[in-house]
Write a protein that holds these residues in place. Structure first.
Motif, PDB file in Angstrom:
ATOM      1  N   SER A 175      -3.027   6.150  -2.073  1.00  0.00           N
ATOM      2  CA  SER A 175      -2.918   6.562  -3.473  1.00  0.00           C
ATOM      3  C   SER A 175      -2.670   5.398  -4.426  1.00  0.00           C
ATOM      4  CB  SER A 175      -1.816   7.612  -3.639  1.00  0.00           C
ATOM      5  OG  SER A 175      -0.635   7.201  -3.004  1.00  0.00           O
ATOM      6  N   ASN A 176      -2.251   4.233  -3.901  1.00  0.00           N
ATOM      7  CA  ASN A 176      -2.064   3.097  -4.803  1.00  0.00           C
ATOM      8  C   ASN A 176      -1.871   1.806  -4.020  1.00  0.00           C
ATOM      9  OD1 ASN A 176      -1.893   1.744  -7.223  1.00  0.00           O
ATOM     10  ND2 ASN A 176      -0.164   2.902  -8.002  1.00  0.00           N
ATOM     11  N   PHE A 177      -2.079   0.713  -4.730  1.00  0.00           N
ATOM     12  CA  PHE A 177      -1.758  -0.623  -4.237  1.00  0.00           C
ATOM     13  C   PHE A 177      -0.934  -1.292  -5.318  1.00  0.00           C
ATOM     14  CE2 PHE A 177      -5.877   0.411  -2.318  1.00  0.00           C
ATOM     15  CZ  PHE A 177      -5.588   0.212  -0.974  1.00  0.00           C
TER      16      PHE A 177
ATOM     17  N   ARG B 188       0.845  -1.197   0.000  1.00  0.00           N
ATOM     18  CA  ARG B 188       0.000   0.000   0.000  1.00  0.00           C
ATOM     19  C   ARG B 188       0.877   1.243   0.000  1.00  0.00           C
ATOM     20  NH1 ARG B 188      -2.492   2.465   5.181  1.00  0.00           N
ATOM     21  NH2 ARG B 188      -3.773   4.133   4.363  1.00  0.00           N
ATOM     22  N   GLN B 189       0.552   2.188  -0.888  1.00  0.00           N
ATOM     23  CA  GLN B 189       1.206   3.497  -0.934  1.00  0.00           C
ATOM     24  C   GLN B 189       0.222   4.510  -0.374  1.00  0.00           C
ATOM     25  OE1 GLN B 189       3.194   4.881  -4.646  1.00  0.00           O
ATOM     26  NE2 GLN B 189       1.713   6.534  -4.548  1.00  0.00           N
ATOM     27  N   TYR B 190       0.660   5.292   0.611  1.00  0.00           N
ATOM     28  CA  TYR B 190      -0.242   6.283   1.205  1.00  0.00           C
ATOM     29  C   TYR B 190       0.558   7.442   1.764  1.00  0.00           C
ATOM     30  CZ  TYR B 190       1.193   4.202   5.637  1.00  0.00           C
ATOM     31  OH  TYR B 190       1.946   3.755   6.701  1.00  0.00           O
ATOM     32  N   SER B 191      -0.142   8.514   2.025  1.00  0.00           N
ATOM     33  CA  SER B 191       0.472   9.667   2.672  1.00  0.00           C
ATOM     34  C   SER B 191      -0.432  10.100   3.814  1.00  0.00           C
ATOM     35  CB  SER B 191       0.678  10.809   1.675  1.00  0.00           C
ATOM     36  OG  SER B 191      -0.544  11.144   1.068  1.00  0.00           O
ATOM     37  N   ILE B 192       0.139  10.857   4.713  1.00  0.00           N
ATOM     38  CA  ILE B 192      -0.641  11.404   5.823  1.00  0.00           C
ATOM     39  C   ILE B 192      -0.728  12.906   5.596  1.00  0.00           C
ATOM     40  CG2 ILE B 192      -0.755  11.716   8.320  1.00  0.00           C
ATOM     41  CD1 ILE B 192       0.817   9.025   8.514  1.00  0.00           C
TER      42      ILE B 192
ATOM     43  N   THR C 245     -15.880   7.692   1.560  1.00  0.00           N
ATOM     44  CA  THR C 245     -15.882   7.178   2.926  1.00  0.00           C
ATOM     45  C   THR C 245     -16.181   5.678   2.900  1.00  0.00           C
ATOM     46  OG1 THR C 245     -18.253   7.515   3.246  1.00  0.00           O
ATOM     47  CG2 THR C 245     -16.790   9.381   3.805  1.00  0.00           C
ATOM     48  N   PRO C 246     -15.791   4.951   3.960  1.00  0.00           N
ATOM     49  CA  PRO C 246     -16.117   3.522   4.021  1.00  0.00           C
ATOM     50  C   PRO C 246     -17.630   3.261   3.948  1.00  0.00           C
ATOM     51  CG  PRO C 246     -14.433   4.046   5.641  1.00  0.00           C
ATOM     52  CD  PRO C 246     -14.913   5.356   5.058  1.00  0.00           C
ATOM     53  N   GLU C 247     -18.416   4.168   4.526  1.00  0.00           N
ATOM     54  CA  GLU C 247     -19.877   4.014   4.498  1.00  0.00           C
ATOM     55  C   GLU C 247     -20.406   4.129   3.063  1.00  0.00           C
ATOM     56  OE1 GLU C 247     -18.323   5.060   8.311  1.00  0.00           O
ATOM     57  OE2 GLU C 247     -18.258   6.303   6.500  1.00  0.00           O
TER      58      GLU C 247
ATOM     59  N   ALA D  71     -11.666   2.428   0.364  1.00  0.00           N
ATOM     60  CA  ALA D  71     -12.499   3.633   0.277  1.00  0.00           C
ATOM     61  C   ALA D  71     -11.613   4.876   0.092  1.00  0.00           C
ATOM     62  CB  ALA D  71     -13.366   3.779   1.524  1.00  0.00           C
ATOM     63  N   SER D  72     -10.534   4.954   0.855  1.00  0.00           N
ATOM     64  CA  SER D  72      -9.607   6.078   0.733  1.00  0.00           C
ATOM     65  C   SER D  72      -9.027   6.142  -0.678  1.00  0.00           C
ATOM     66  CB  SER D  72      -8.480   5.929   1.763  1.00  0.00           C
ATOM     67  OG  SER D  72      -7.470   6.883   1.552  1.00  0.00           O
ATOM     68  N   TYR D  73      -8.657   4.994  -1.222  1.00  0.00           N
ATOM     69  CA  TYR D  73      -8.114   4.901  -2.586  1.00  0.00           C
ATOM     70  C   TYR D  73      -9.124   5.401  -3.616  1.00  0.00           C
ATOM     71  CZ  TYR D  73      -6.378   2.494  -6.817  1.00  0.00           C
ATOM     72  OH  TYR D  73      -5.958   2.184  -8.081  1.00  0.00           O
TER      73      TYR D  73
END
Length: 194
Positions: free
Chosen positions: A70-72, A57-61, A178-180, A172-174
């Motif tokens: 932002s990516n898998f 998983r690629q992500y930023s905070i 939202t998850p909902e 959901a973030s990708y």
């Protein structure tokens, strides 16, 4: 697992078998446990990767402390760091193993020596990056122009394996929702399919 590397060397170069063997002998394959952090946001990358098995998983905070995926990267995908445009060369992203993973690990300094020794390896890497970059550009353009439901349908079509492999909140973030919202969209889409 090295057979995957031979496949790419054969596809993208005209190196003979002896040259391919020499390259593969110099390649390091490492296994990482689920949860291993390969790179932290703000650190200067010294390695590049090619996924043989697993999911990264690629992500930023962001400034509010929220994680934005932002990516898998999954099997047969290269993870390259393009930060040469930045003065401090620090990474905008963190990279974490979502599953136990086997990765080809390239040292960015050694990579230059390998390119000097095997010029076709550099052109192979460039062609793989160009192919991947073109795909990323197309996907980004489609992402911007699409609704959340269309994004989910595109994911189902192109990377459905992620739905089973990635926690819903990260997916959901990708997708930029939202998850909902993802739950509601999944129900609607799956209902329409049956």
């Amino acid at each position: 697992m090295k057979s995957i590397l031979f496949k790419y060397l054969t596809k993208f170069t005209s190196l003979n078998e002896e040259q391919q063997q020499a390259i593969v002998q110099n390649i390091m394959i490492e296994e990482y446990k689920k949860g291993t952090v390969l790179l932290r946001q703000g650190d200067v990358p010294t390695k590049c990767y090619f996924v043989l098995k697993g999911c990264i998983r690629q992500y930023s905070i962001d400034e509010t402390g929220k994680e934005v995926t932002s990516n898998f990267y999954t099997e047969e995908q290269a993870i390259s760091m393009f930060n040469h445009h930045k003065q401090d060369k620090s990474s905008e992203y963190s990279m974490t193993c979502l599953e136990d993973s086997a990765l080809v690990v390239g040292d960015l300094e050694v990579e230059k020596d390998m390119y000097n020794k095997y010029t076709q390896l550099e052109s192979m890497t460039r062609r793989m990056i160009e192919e991947n970059f073109g795909q990323v550009q197309d996907e980004f353009a489609a992402f911007i122009a699409s609704t959340p439901e269309e994004r989910f349908k595109a994911l189902l079509l192109k990377r459905s394996h992620l739905i089973e492999r990635v926690p819903q909140h990260q997916l959901a973030s990708y997708l930029g929702i939202t998850p909902e919202s993802l739950s509601r969209i999944k129900k609607r889409v799956y209902k329409d399919m049956h």
